[in-house]
Scaffold this active site. Structure first.
Site, PDB file in Angstrom:
ATOM      1  CE1 TYR A 142      -6.118  -1.404 -30.865  1.00 50.06           C
ATOM      2  CE2 TYR A 142      -3.884  -1.582 -31.710  1.00 50.06           C
ATOM      3  CZ  TYR A 142      -5.021  -2.176 -31.206  1.00 50.06           C
ATOM      4  OH  TYR A 142      -5.068  -3.540 -31.033  1.00 50.06           O
ATOM      5  CG  ASP A 237       1.462   3.369 -27.506  1.00 53.51           C
ATOM      6  OD1 ASP A 237       2.528   2.810 -27.866  1.00 53.51           O
ATOM      7  OD2 ASP A 237       0.338   2.854 -27.652  1.00 53.51           O
ATOM      8  CE  LYS A 265       2.525  -1.970 -34.593  1.00 56.15           C
ATOM      9  NZ  LYS A 265       1.550  -1.038 -34.076  1.00 56.15           N
TER      10      LYS A 265
END
Ligand code: PLP
Length: 431
Positions: A142, A237, A265
């Site tokens: 994702y 990523d 994050k």
């Protein structure tokens, strides 16, 4: 009715599903999401005053646990001086320096406001730089919710992707290729057919969004080699893995040099953030220097920079990762023993302080098809039994558990007791 239930009813009238992000709903486990109002260290407290040991940790950012005093102080002090300038600010340099210091493959960086924005922008940059159109991604990875990457491998033909959301124009995903995670042969096949049109391969170097699925030996190196051979860019990523599985992320742990990296994050310390960076010669294609446009009103916000910097400073404590990862390994090993004792089929994948329990009879879990062999009834049962015992897990079988540095011996032992009880009483009845 509990206060949390009342809030949920009220929220459902104002927000679709009562939530602002679907992962917070309990769709995968049944029941109603809980409203929380306080968090400190490894614990969350809900609006009814019940305390839970937290293994979601904000879905990744809270690696120090909640409301770490140094982070809260940095935010308060910065906020006093102003919240949003719309101009350059010295803290942007400080956070950039800190990140570049830990991740030397990032020679230049741009701050944005979410991981989604980071991957969206990095793809445009990759296309602008290479003058090619196709992007290769992996099923189960994702990268945020923008159109080009919300795709899965179509049934049958490998090359035709289908969107995983409605509302996506087929035209937008026609340049997205999808391969199976950890399957270098498929990647190689796609390169041999489309190599000179592939701008970039984007990959989670440790997959964290189909549960925790680490790369098999040689997978990431193989991607690097293929990208070199076809002059495509390799994008890691690291929105989850950056500053999570090692200070320098997966690229430091596996010693691979991606051309570009996305972050999010942890680097925002709990405030909204994303970032992308990498080779200087590529990054200089970004506006205002180059022709690839990218912008953001709140990008590099000083309060966010302060929170991120305060967090990253804590991670530089000697042995921080060794302690965190050792504790997680201990927990995972003990859970494996408990599953054996209760004769529950289980695969546990771990990478640093990330781990996932897959209730499956498969021998390993290395890609999305393996993940889908999980028994969802077992997971639901496990989730609710743990919740009852005051342990808050991600409400989906396809998520990682996140351990923070606030999860001490006491928390780990309590978790093991709860799992022991869950395995021996609840799960053995359904296996
Ligand atoms: C969370 C995540 C994103 C998206 O980040 P948001 O801040 O939620 O937009 C992108 N990539 C990976 C690997 C993620 O885990």
């Amino acid at each position: 009715m509990s206060l949390s239930q009342e809030y949920y009813t009220a929220a459902g009238k104002r927000m679709p599903g009562g939530v602002n992000s679907p992962v917070r709903a309990f769709g995968g486990v049944g029941g109603e999401p809980i409203f929380f109002e306080k968090a400190k260290g490894a614990y969350l407290t809900d609006v009814d005053g019940k305390r839970y040991l937290d293994y979601v940790c904000g879905w990744g950012p809270m690696i120090l646990g909640h409301a770490h005093p140094a982070v809260v102080k940095a935010i308060q002090e910065c906020a006093k001086e102003g919240l949003c300038f719309g101009t350059p600010h010295p803290l942007e340099i400080a956070l950039a320096d800190k990140i570049i210091d830990c991740m030397p493959n990032i020679e230049m960086i741009r701050m944005v406001n979410s991981g989604t924005e980071a991957t969206l922008s990095v793809l445009r940059l990759a296309r602008g730089y290479t003058k090619r159109q196709k992007i290769l991604k992996f099923a189960g990875c994702y990268h945020g919710h923008h159109d080009a990457l919300l795709v899965q491998a179509g049934s049958g033909a490998l090359t035709f992707s289908t969107p995983t959301s409605s509302g996506i124009s087929p035209a937008v995903i026609q340049d997205t290729l999808v391969a199976q995670y950890n399957n270098l042969d498929e990647v190689s096949d796609l390169f041999s057919r489309f190599g000179d049109t592939i701008a970039a391969v984007i990959v989670e170097p440790v997959a964290g969004n189909m549960g925790c699925v680490p790369p098999v030996p040689g997978f990431l190196h193989g991607l690097r080699k293929l990208c070199d051979r076809y002059e495509s860019l390799l994008i890691f990523d690291e929105v989850i893995t950056g500053f999570r599985i090692a200070k320098g992320g997966a690229q430091a742990l596996y010693e691979i040099k991606p051309d570009l990296t996305t972050l999010g994050k942890i680097i925002g310390g709990g405030l909204p953030i994303g970032a992308f960076g990498g080779r200087k010669d590529i990054m200089e294609h970004l506006a205002p220097l180059g022709k690839v446009y990218q912008a953001g009103t709140l990008s590099g916000n000083p309060v966010t920079m302060a929170a991120g910097l305060a967090t990253l400073n804590q991670l530089s404590e000697p042995d921080f990762y060794e302690r965190l990862n050792t504790r997680t390994t201990y927990l995972v090993n003990k859970i494996t023993e408990l599953a054996k004792k209760a004769e529950i089929p289980l695969v546990i994948n771990q990478a640093g302080s990330l781990f996932t329990l897959f209730f499956t009879t498969a021998s390993t879990v290395q890609h999305l098809e393996d993940v889908h062999t999980s028994n969802l009834a077992s997971f639901k049962c496990y989730f609710h039994a743990m919740l009852k015992q005051g342990i808050y897990l991600g409400p989906s079988a396809y998520e990682c558990a996140f351990v923070s540095s606030s999860h001490g011996e006491e928390e780990i032992e309590y978790t093991l007791q709860a799992i022991d009880k869950t395995f021996s009483t609840f799960l053995s009845s359904i296996k």
